[in-house]
Design an enzyme around this catalytic site. Sequence first.
Site, PDB file in Angstrom:
ATOM      1  N   CYS A   1      -0.455   3.773   1.876  1.00 46.84           N
ATOM      2  CA  CYS A   1      -1.338   3.639   3.311  1.00 46.84           C
ATOM      3  C   CYS A   1       0.576   4.238   3.830  1.00 46.84           C
ATOM      4  O   CYS A   1       0.821   4.960   4.962  1.00 46.84           O
ATOM      5  CB  CYS A   1      -1.079   2.813   3.740  1.00 46.84           C
ATOM      6  N   ASP A   2       1.636   3.667   3.471  1.00 44.62           N
ATOM      7  CA  ASP A   2       3.424   3.706   3.603  1.00 44.62           C
ATOM      8  C   ASP A   2       4.217   4.265   3.221  1.00 44.62           C
ATOM      9  O   ASP A   2       5.447   4.691   3.680  1.00 44.62           O
ATOM     10  CB  ASP A   2       3.384   2.149   3.685  1.00 44.62           C
TER      11      ASP A   2
ATOM     12  N   CYS B   1       0.790  -1.165  -0.314  1.00 42.47           N
ATOM     13  CA  CYS B   1      -0.194  -0.067  -0.092  1.00 42.47           C
ATOM     14  C   CYS B   1       1.076   0.990   0.227  1.00 42.47           C
ATOM     15  O   CYS B   1       1.044   1.895   1.662  1.00 42.47           O
ATOM     16  CB  CYS B   1      -0.814  -0.137   1.398  1.00 42.47           C
TER      17      CYS B   1
END
Length: 339
Positions: free
Chosen positions: A146-147, A143
């Site tokens: 997300c990261d 992701c």
Amino acid sequence: MAEKVIIIGSGPAGWTAAIYAARANLHPVVIEGAISEENRLAGTLPLGQLNLTTEVENFPGFPKGILGPELMMNMREQAEGCGTRIITEDVSDVDLSVRPFKVTDTAGTTHEAYSLIIATGASANYIGLDSESRFKNRGVSACAVCDGALPRFRKRPLVVVGGGDSACEEGTYLTKFASEVHLVYRKSRAEMRASPVMVDRITANPKVRPEWHSVVEEVLGDDERGMTGVRLKDVRTGETRTVEAAGMFVAIGHTPNTKFLKGQVETDPQGFIKLTEPFRTMTSVDGVFAAGDVADPIYKQAITAAGMGCKAALDAERWLAHHHKLPAGEPHGSQWNVG
Ligand code: NAP
């Protein structure tokens, strides 16, 4: 006695649905999933995909960020505090041909419910290498949104695997942080599955180094530094080469967690549950609602899942009231003020 609503799944969609359903006096039951080695390996432990990430910086309300597992435990605690009953088992079987519906868990208990909210999410597909599992959360991610902005990836070379829209989108997004992005695709540019505009965009980006006809053979690194690179193999010649990288973002598709439904709810060709009305959460089975990534092939974000969970609880509440499925005299909430 049948439950008014059973929520299957325990990511942001499931807990948000539970909070709203509890506050509507629907006394929801959440079947959150089992804690088992099998689920750990499959990435389907309770609390969803956020429980598998580290820092979450894009969930509103946490200006300094929050750890994914902490955020999920907070949601669980909030739902429980509102009066949600939680069952820590997987669902092994559902029977949607009867009313009330029947839901059997892995402990062998069969529950009955007038309505169901399916919020079982989707699991990111991984390549399946042992070295890939070893460096999950220490360089390997599925992701980018997300990261990608984490300090360990900033101004460092990164790898993105895949040839679809996700790989193009994630690769392009990661160029904001990375020194360069190696786009690893097992076929040629002409064979990419992504839409042409996405292919043009990523291949025109000066920070992107396409690695055509290549697969990741091994993720390299050590315990101290985490991931440090990948070994790529040219699928035509078999030649291998090492690429230095602080991170590898796997974008080879997601699989919605719908196996337990055994085809009783209509899905699209990719397996995502079909919602039958725009902006609503109804499914092909009257009284069954779906929320979050299991029904979302596009956005797949924690905050959109939470929003869908809220909608599903409101849809279920209204459905229960309008279809008089509740035993006479049972109270139900009145959060609906929409026509
Ligand atoms: P996808 O279209 O299914 O593409 C997956 C890619 O991963 C393919 O290129 C595939 O290679 C590759 N792949 C699969 N298994 C692999 C493996 N084991 N090793 C190496 N490579 C592997 O998935 P997606 O990109 O996540 O897209 C899913 C859907 O969401 C699509 O409909 C897409 O259009 C949509 N989407 C849209 C947007 C947007 O419009 N902004 C953004 C993201 C996603 P092959 O090509 O060789 O099969």
